[in-house]
Design an enzyme around this catalytic site. Structure first.
Site, short mmCIF file in Angstrom:
data_model
loop_
_atom_site.label_atom_id
_atom_site.label_comp_id
_atom_site.label_asym_id
_atom_site.label_seq_id
_atom_site.Cartn_x
_atom_site.Cartn_y
_atom_site.Cartn_z
N TYR A 51 28.04 41.23 21.71
CA TYR A 51 28.86 40.36 22.63
C TYR A 51 29.24 38.98 22.00
O TYR A 51 30.10 38.14 22.76
CB TYR A 51 27.96 39.99 23.68
CG TYR A 51 27.45 41.28 24.70
CD1 TYR A 51 27.79 42.60 24.46
CD2 TYR A 51 26.44 41.07 25.92
CE1 TYR A 51 27.35 43.37 24.91
CE2 TYR A 51 26.15 42.01 26.48
CZ TYR A 51 26.35 43.45 26.03
OH TYR A 51 25.92 44.46 26.85
N HIS A 109 19.68 48.64 21.70
CA HIS A 109 21.16 48.58 22.48
C HIS A 109 21.48 50.25 22.66
O HIS A 109 21.75 50.60 23.77
CB HIS A 109 22.11 47.85 21.50
CG HIS A 109 23.21 47.40 22.53
ND1 HIS A 109 23.93 46.39 22.19
CD2 HIS A 109 23.83 47.89 23.70
CE1 HIS A 109 24.92 46.09 23.31
NE2 HIS A 109 24.53 47.22 24.24
N1 LIG Z 1 23.54 48.25 27.30
C1 LIG Z 1 24.51 48.60 27.26
O1 LIG Z 1 25.14 49.44 26.42
C2 LIG Z 1 25.65 47.78 28.02
C3 LIG Z 1 26.79 48.37 28.22
C4 LIG Z 1 27.91 47.84 29.10
C5 LIG Z 1 27.20 46.74 29.74
N2 LIG Z 1 26.11 46.30 29.66
C6 LIG Z 1 25.77 44.77 30.52
O2 LIG Z 1 25.92 45.25 31.68
C7 LIG Z 1 26.73 44.19 32.19
C8 LIG Z 1 27.74 44.43 33.46
O3 LIG Z 1 28.54 45.38 33.05
P1 LIG Z 1 30.34 44.98 32.71
O4 LIG Z 1 30.22 43.63 32.35
O5 LIG Z 1 30.74 46.15 32.00
O6 LIG Z 1 31.11 45.48 34.11
P2 LIG Z 1 30.60 45.31 35.87
O7 LIG Z 1 29.58 44.21 36.01
O8 LIG Z 1 30.36 46.63 36.17
O9 LIG Z 1 31.98 44.65 36.22
C9 LIG Z 1 32.31 43.51 35.91
C10 LIG Z 1 33.82 43.32 36.67
O10 LIG Z 1 33.49 43.30 38.12
C11 LIG Z 1 34.16 42.23 38.77
N3 LIG Z 1 33.38 41.85 39.77
C12 LIG Z 1 32.03 41.35 39.67
N4 LIG Z 1 31.59 41.07 40.79
C13 LIG Z 1 32.59 41.11 41.90
C14 LIG Z 1 32.93 41.20 43.22
N5 LIG Z 1 31.90 40.65 43.88
N6 LIG Z 1 33.96 41.51 43.79
C15 LIG Z 1 34.94 42.15 42.97
N7 LIG Z 1 34.95 42.00 41.67
C16 LIG Z 1 33.92 41.76 41.14
C17 LIG Z 1 34.46 41.30 37.64
O11 LIG Z 1 35.47 40.18 37.71
P3 LIG Z 1 35.31 38.68 37.97
O12 LIG Z 1 34.43 37.95 36.59
O13 LIG Z 1 36.42 38.32 38.45
O14 LIG Z 1 34.27 38.30 38.86
C18 LIG Z 1 34.58 42.03 36.28
O15 LIG Z 1 36.03 42.49 36.04
C19 LIG Z 1 27.66 43.57 30.88
O16 LIG Z 1 28.19 42.52 31.06
C20 LIG Z 1 26.61 43.51 29.87
O17 LIG Z 1 25.60 42.76 30.05
C21 LIG Z 1 25.22 46.87 28.69
#
Ligand SMILES: NC(=O)c1ccc[n+]([C@@H]2O[C@H](COP(=O)([O-])OP(=O)(O)OC[C@H]3O[C@@H](n4cnc5c(N)ncnc54)[C@H](OP(=O)(O)O)[C@@H]3O)[C@@H](O)[C@H]2O)c1
Length: 282
Positions: A51, A109
């Site tokens: 990241y 990961h």
């Molecule tokens: N282990 C792995 O392989 C792996 C892979 C992918 C992700 N991850 C981890 O999982 C975390 C979460 O997944 P992600 O970041 O891919 O996506 P996510 O949490 O599913 O979605 C994030 C999106 O949702 C929006 N959002 C959040 N809360 C909201 C709400 N209450 N209302 C409307 N929109 C909202 C955010 O916009 P705003 O910022 O404008 O709120 C952003 O655009 C990552 O950040 C990472 O730490 C791990």
């Protein structure tokens, strides 16, 4: 159904009801966004070497004035360092980057099974825990055969498995396999990131209206009632607040079932990242 205000791990530690994802949260702006989340009440920060923000996360922790022992930093080992010596050195390097003395949780990961090195990587995490570099060790994107291979080789079961999970790909079979082994499932991309439209899905919106909550709160409540720890990213304090406060209502079984029924199987994955095929090295 049960709602969990904390999750108990198989190593005797606990996680609160939600963690903050940090992918794309970077730089000076990122520090403000993390401080905003800490003000709301988040204590778990989920980062990864890939990241490009370990330094920022460490700086946000150190400048937060919240005692270190109340904060929970979770980091991940990239595929480029699955060899034992490289893994130990990379964990140390990540600690230097964050400026922290230890990680509260550390995950492999991706298994990258074609490389056949994830067992070696797991051995490194097991030993890094003994050296005091990590408190809780776990994995991410591991399928049952990967879990069995590392458990058989080391006798140590991961505490958590962080996996893709959102309404269009609910990954329920893998969650059941994790449960069977005493491993807590963590949901990554619980809203399907900026790619899937789960937050504007008609069924989710209808359920949200019924409970007078937001679609985001409905999805997180659904995760929690399935005993899944959600890792959710938001840069906005309004959304951070919304996502943190999702425990004060309970979805009825019929609504849980309706969300379960949104699953689209493999085609529901955000980017088709089946861990047996997909490889990631950073
Ligand atoms: N282990 C792995 O392989 C792996 C892979 C992918 C992700 N991850 C981890 O999982 C975390 C979460 O997944 P992600 O970041 O891919 O996506 P996510 O949490 O599913 O979605 C994030 C999106 O949702 C929006 N959002 C959040 N809360 C909201 C709400 N209450 N209302 C409307 N929109 C909202 C955010 O916009 P705003 O910022 O404008 O709120 C952003 O655009 C990552 O950040 C990472 O730490 C791990």
């Amino acid at each position: 159904m049960t709602l969990y205000d904390k999750f108990y791990l198989n190593d005797g530690t606990t996680l609160p009801h939600v963690g903050l994802g940090t992918v794309h949260i970077q730089g000076g702006k990122g520090i403000h966004q993390i401080h905003s989340a800490l003000d709301v009440g988040y204590r778990v920060l989920d980062t990864a070497t890939g990241y490009n923000n370990e330094g920022m996360v460490g700086e946000a922790v150190r400048s937060s004035f919240i005692p270190r022992e109340q904060l929970y930093v979770s980091d991940k080992l990239p595929g480029l360092a699955h060899q034992y010596d490289k893994a130990i050195a990379l964990i140390q390097e990540s600690l230097y980057r964050t400026g922290l003395d230890y990680f509260d949780k550390y995950l492999i990961h991706w298994p990258n099974p074609k490389e056949e090195l994830y067992v070696e990587a797991w051995q490194a995490l097991v030993n890094a825990q003994k050296y005091g570099l990590i408190k809780t060790i776990g994995v991410s994107n591991f399928l049952p055969e990967h879990l069995d291979n590392i458990i058989e080789a080391t006798g140590i079961t991961p505490a958590t498995n962080q996996i893709e999970r959102h309404p269009y790909f609910n990954n329920k079979d893998l969650i059941a396999e994790n449960d069977k082994r005493g491993i807590l499932s963590e949901a990554w991309s619980p809203f399907g990131r900026e790619i899937n439209d789960t937050l504007t899905n008609a069924t989710i919106k209808e359920i949200a209206k019924k409970y007078d909550r937001s679609p985001a709160q409905v999805i997180l409540n659904w995760d929690n009632q399935h005993h899944v720890f959600p890792v959710v990213r938001s840069a906005s304090q309004k959304h951070q607040y919304d996502n943190f406060h999702y425990l004060d209502f309970e979805l009825a079984q019929e609504d849980m079932d309706k969300i379960d029924a949104l699953d689209q199987g493999e085609k529901g994955r955000i980017e088709g990242q089946n861990p047996n095929e997909y490889e990631e090295f950073i």
